[in-house]
Design a protein around this motif. Structure first.
Motif, PDB file in Angstrom:
ATOM      1  N   PRO A 244       0.778  -1.111   0.220  1.00 40.73           N
ATOM      2  CA  PRO A 244      -0.248  -0.020  -0.092  1.00 40.73           C
ATOM      3  C   PRO A 244       0.887   1.263  -0.131  1.00 40.73           C
ATOM      4  O   PRO A 244       2.087   1.402   0.373  1.00 40.73           O
ATOM      5  N   GLU A 245       0.375   2.367  -0.417  1.00 43.04           N
ATOM      6  CA  GLU A 245       0.926   3.478  -0.670  1.00 43.04           C
ATOM      7  C   GLU A 245       1.473   4.186   0.874  1.00 43.04           C
ATOM      8  O   GLU A 245       2.717   4.647   0.880  1.00 43.04           O
ATOM      9  N   GLU A 246       0.879   3.840   1.966  1.00 38.74           N
ATOM     10  CA  GLU A 246       1.384   4.306   3.310  1.00 38.74           C
ATOM     11  C   GLU A 246       2.568   3.763   3.674  1.00 38.74           C
ATOM     12  O   GLU A 246       3.516   4.272   4.072  1.00 38.74           O
ATOM     13  N   THR A 247       2.812   2.447   3.050  1.00 42.97           N
ATOM     14  CA  THR A 247       4.005   1.671   3.481  1.00 42.97           C
ATOM     15  C   THR A 247       5.185   2.219   2.240  1.00 42.97           C
ATOM     16  O   THR A 247       6.197   2.446   2.867  1.00 42.97           O
ATOM     17  N   LEU A 248       4.607   2.535   1.146  1.00 42.64           N
ATOM     18  CA  LEU A 248       5.784   2.841   0.245  1.00 42.64           C
ATOM     19  C   LEU A 248       6.356   4.321   0.707  1.00 42.64           C
ATOM     20  O   LEU A 248       7.320   4.784   0.206  1.00 42.64           O
ATOM     21  N   ALA A 249       5.389   5.170   1.074  1.00 44.57           N
ATOM     22  CA  ALA A 249       5.690   6.469   1.376  1.00 44.57           C
ATOM     23  C   ALA A 249       7.001   6.720   2.427  1.00 44.57           C
ATOM     24  O   ALA A 249       7.656   7.572   2.765  1.00 44.57           O
ATOM     25  N   LYS A 250       7.061   5.591   3.367  1.00 44.12           N
ATOM     26  CA  LYS A 250       8.004   5.620   4.356  1.00 44.12           C
ATOM     27  C   LYS A 250       9.213   4.760   3.777  1.00 44.12           C
ATOM     28  O   LYS A 250      10.510   4.932   4.462  1.00 44.12           O
ATOM     29  N   MET A 251       9.415   4.558   2.573  1.00 40.28           N
ATOM     30  CA  MET A 251      10.699   3.843   2.278  1.00 40.28           C
ATOM     31  C   MET A 251      11.507   4.889   1.538  1.00 40.28           C
ATOM     32  O   MET A 251      11.371   5.855   1.034  1.00 40.28           O
ATOM     33  N   ASP A 252      12.955   4.390   1.544  1.00 42.22           N
ATOM     34  CA  ASP A 252      14.024   5.178   1.047  1.00 42.22           C
ATOM     35  C   ASP A 252      14.127   5.014  -0.326  1.00 42.22           C
ATOM     36  O   ASP A 252      14.610   5.967  -1.288  1.00 42.22           O
TER      37      ASP A 252
ATOM     38  N   LEU B 205      21.004  11.716  -9.670  1.00 44.28           N
ATOM     39  CA  LEU B 205      20.146  10.925  -9.179  1.00 44.28           C
ATOM     40  C   LEU B 205      19.103  11.621  -7.954  1.00 44.28           C
ATOM     41  O   LEU B 205      17.847  11.396  -8.354  1.00 44.28           O
ATOM     42  N   PHE B 206      19.603  12.452  -7.228  1.00 38.66           N
ATOM     43  CA  PHE B 206      18.735  12.976  -6.221  1.00 38.66           C
ATOM     44  C   PHE B 206      17.844  14.133  -7.156  1.00 38.66           C
ATOM     45  O   PHE B 206      16.612  14.246  -6.748  1.00 38.66           O
ATOM     46  N   ALA B 207      18.566  14.840  -8.057  1.00 40.18           N
ATOM     47  CA  ALA B 207      17.535  15.690  -8.705  1.00 40.18           C
ATOM     48  C   ALA B 207      16.521  15.081  -9.703  1.00 40.18           C
ATOM     49  O   ALA B 207      15.347  15.508  -9.477  1.00 40.18           O
ATOM     50  N   THR B 208      16.848  13.771 -10.090  1.00 39.61           N
ATOM     51  CA  THR B 208      15.661  13.260 -10.762  1.00 39.61           C
ATOM     52  C   THR B 208      14.722  12.792  -9.815  1.00 39.61           C
ATOM     53  O   THR B 208      13.351  12.855 -10.171  1.00 39.61           O
ATOM     54  N   LEU B 209      15.019  12.136  -8.826  1.00 42.79           N
ATOM     55  CA  LEU B 209      13.948  11.764  -7.790  1.00 42.79           C
ATOM     56  C   LEU B 209      13.499  12.675  -7.110  1.00 42.79           C
ATOM     57  O   LEU B 209      12.173  12.606  -6.801  1.00 42.79           O
ATOM     58  N   ALA B 210      14.081  13.819  -6.741  1.00 42.96           N
ATOM     59  CA  ALA B 210      13.496  14.869  -5.874  1.00 42.96           C
ATOM     60  C   ALA B 210      12.516  15.578  -6.603  1.00 42.96           C
ATOM     61  O   ALA B 210      11.694  16.300  -6.208  1.00 42.96           O
ATOM     62  N   GLU B 211      12.708  15.707  -8.094  1.00 44.95           N
ATOM     63  CA  GLU B 211      11.665  16.478  -8.796  1.00 44.95           C
ATOM     64  C   GLU B 211      10.261  15.302  -8.457  1.00 44.95           C
ATOM     65  O   GLU B 211       9.148  15.964  -9.121  1.00 44.95           O
ATOM     66  N   LYS B 212      10.426  14.211  -8.482  1.00 39.03           N
ATOM     67  CA  LYS B 212       9.135  13.474  -8.553  1.00 39.03           C
ATOM     68  C   LYS B 212       8.546  13.592  -7.095  1.00 39.03           C
ATOM     69  O   LYS B 212       7.260  13.461  -7.055  1.00 39.03           O
ATOM     70  N   LYS B 213       9.253  13.537  -6.108  1.00 38.51           N
ATOM     71  CA  LYS B 213       8.522  13.724  -4.641  1.00 38.51           C
ATOM     72  C   LYS B 213       9.469  14.125  -3.715  1.00 38.51           C
ATOM     73  O   LYS B 213      10.889  14.172  -3.926  1.00 38.51           O
ATOM     74  N   ASN B 214       8.932  14.298  -2.646  1.00 40.79           N
ATOM     75  CA  ASN B 214       9.911  14.698  -1.397  1.00 40.79           C
ATOM     76  C   ASN B 214       9.818  13.993  -0.060  1.00 40.79           C
ATOM     77  O   ASN B 214       9.079  14.188   0.712  1.00 40.79           O
ATOM     78  N   ARG B 215      10.258  12.713  -0.491  1.00 40.19           N
ATOM     79  CA  ARG B 215      10.224  11.578   0.771  1.00 40.19           C
ATOM     80  C   ARG B 215      11.273  11.466   1.619  1.00 40.19           C
ATOM     81  O   ARG B 215      12.385  12.098   1.368  1.00 40.19           O
ATOM     82  N   SER B 216      11.107  11.231   2.649  1.00 41.97           N
ATOM     83  CA  SER B 216      11.993  11.144   3.656  1.00 41.97           C
ATOM     84  C   SER B 216      13.169  10.006   3.465  1.00 41.97           C
ATOM     85  O   SER B 216      13.178   9.323   2.108  1.00 41.97           O
ATOM     86  N   GLY B 217      14.122   9.795   4.161  1.00 42.35           N
ATOM     87  CA  GLY B 217      15.219   8.629   3.683  1.00 42.35           C
ATOM     88  C   GLY B 217      16.245   9.198   2.789  1.00 42.35           C
ATOM     89  O   GLY B 217      17.173   9.579   3.416  1.00 42.35           O
ATOM     90  N   LEU B 218      15.848   8.845   1.470  1.00 40.30           N
ATOM     91  CA  LEU B 218      16.906   9.361   0.555  1.00 40.30           C
ATOM     92  C   LEU B 218      17.456  10.390   0.541  1.00 40.30           C
ATOM     93  O   LEU B 218      18.533  10.804   0.520  1.00 40.30           O
ATOM     94  N   TYR B 219      16.618  11.574   1.056  1.00 43.30           N
ATOM     95  CA  TYR B 219      16.865  12.951   0.914  1.00 43.30           C
ATOM     96  C   TYR B 219      17.651  13.364   2.078  1.00 43.30           C
ATOM     97  O   TYR B 219      18.093  14.608   2.228  1.00 43.30           O
ATOM     98  N   LYS B 220      17.856  12.521   3.110  1.00 46.99           N
ATOM     99  CA  LYS B 220      18.633  12.735   4.340  1.00 46.99           C
ATOM    100  C   LYS B 220      20.324  12.872   4.065  1.00 46.99           C
ATOM    101  O   LYS B 220      20.754  13.251   4.695  1.00 46.99           O
ATOM    102  N   PHE B 221      20.538  12.146   2.977  1.00 49.25           N
ATOM    103  CA  PHE B 221      21.797  12.128   2.684  1.00 49.25           C
ATOM    104  C   PHE B 221      22.259  13.335   1.732  1.00 49.25           C
ATOM    105  O   PHE B 221      22.918  13.463   0.811  1.00 49.25           O
TER     106      PHE B 221
END
Ligand SMILES: [Zn+2]
Ligand SMILES: [Zn+2]
Length: 246
Positions: free
Chosen positions: A87-95, A230-246
Motif C-alpha cells: 500500500p501507498e502508506e508503506t511505500l511512502a516511508k521507504m528510501d 540521482l537526487f535531482a531526478t528523484l527529488a523532482e518526483k517527490k519529497n520523501r524521507s530517507g533518500l533525501y537525508k543524505f
C-alpha cells in the motif's frame, strides 16, 4: 569513471537470495560503493518476506562500515493498471522503490498491456525506478516509456543480471540498446543495477557497462556516477524521507 551506487539488490529475506544485510554492506564497502540500496521482493513474489518486513525498516541502521544504506522494495506490477503489492502508506516511508514485471505475478501480455503497466508505474509518485525493462518476454514500446520517464522523473534501469548470458530473460541486450538510444536522444538518465542475489555481485556491472559502451550512451546521463543527478531526478518526483537525508 566511478560507479558510486547500486540501488537494486536482494538479501536472504527475498527467499531466493543468499546473503545477509551485513554481508551485502561489507561487499559494497569492499567494492568502493558510497551507497547501497537493498530492495527485497514484495509480498506477491513466492517465498519472499511478509508485508510486515517492509513496515519495520526503521529498525536497521542507514550506515554500515563506510556505506550509506537505502532500504526499500522491488514491487511486482500486477496488472495493466500498474497496481503493485504494497500500500501507498508503506511505500511512502521507504528510501527507494523499484517496480518490475515478474512472471509469477504478471503473465506476459501484448505490447499494449505490458507498456500500459509500465507507463502507469512511471506515473506513480511512489515508484522511483523501473526494474529491468529489458525482458523480451514482455515486449514494450520504448519510445513511449522513455518519454514518460522523462516527464515523471522516474529512472529506467540497466540491469546487469538481465544481461548475463546465463540469465533467463530474453533479448535483453538488443532491448537495452534500443532503449538507451532513445534515452540518449531525449536526454533521459538511466541507472545501472547489479540486481545482486549474493554479496559477491554487489556493485559489479560488467554486462551493463558493455551495453552502455555498445550503445554510445553518454556517461553524464548515468545516475550511478552523480548523486546530484540521482537526487535531482528523484527529488523532482517527490519529497520523501530517507533518500533525501543524505
Ligand atoms: Zn529475485
Ligand atoms: Zn526483478
Amino acid at each position: 569513471m566511478n560507479y558510486l551506487l547500486d540501488l537494486h539488490t536482494h538479501t536472504l529475506a527475498s527467499g531466493h537470495a543468499y546473503s545477509t544485510i551485513t554481508e551485502m554492506a561489507h561487499a559494497a564497502a569492499m567494492t568502493g560503493l558510497d551507497m547501497l540500496g537493498i530492495t527485497e521482493h514484495a509480498p506477491e513474489m513466492p517465498g519472499t518476506c511478509h508485508s510486515f518486513y517492509f513496515m519495520n525498516l526503521n529498525a536497521i541502521p542507514r550506515k554500515m562500515e563506510s556505506v550509506k544504506l537505502l532500504f526499500g522494495v522491488e514491487l511486482n506490477l500486477l496488472n495493466a493498471d500498474g497496481d503493485v503489492d504494497l500500500p501507498e502508506e508503506t511505500l511512502a516511508k521507504m528510501d527507494i522503490t523499484i517496480a518490475s514485471l515478474h512472471t509469477p505475478c504478471f503473465k506476459p501480455q501484448g505490447i499494449k498491456e505490458n507498456t500500459q503497466a509500465v507507463l502507469n508505474a512511471i506515473k506513480n509518485p511512489y515508484i522511483d525506478i523501473i526494474g529491468h525493462p529489458d525482458d523480451g518476454r514482455y515486449p514494450l514500446d520504448y519510445e513511449a516509456i522513455v518519454k514518460e520517464a522523462k516527464k515523471y522523473h522516474t529512472l529506467l534501469e540497466i540491469n546487469n543480471a538481465s544481461l548475463n548470458p546465463e540469465g533467463f530473460r530474453k533479448n535483453t541486450r538488443e532491448n537495452d540498446i534500443e532503449m538507451l538510444k532513445i534515452c540518449k536522444a531525449y536526454g533521459v538518465p538511466v541507472v545501472l543495477s547489479s540486481d545482486a542475489h549474493y554479496a559477491d555481485a554487489v556493485g559489479k556491472f560488467p554486462f551493463a557497462k558493455e551495453v552502455i559502451k555498445a550503445a554510445g550512451f553518454p556517461e553524464n546521463l548515468i545516475a550511478n556516477h552523480k548523486k546530484e543527478l540521482l537526487f535531482a531526478t528523484l527529488a523532482e518526483k517527490k519529497n520523501r524521507s530517507g533518500l533525501y537525508k543524505f
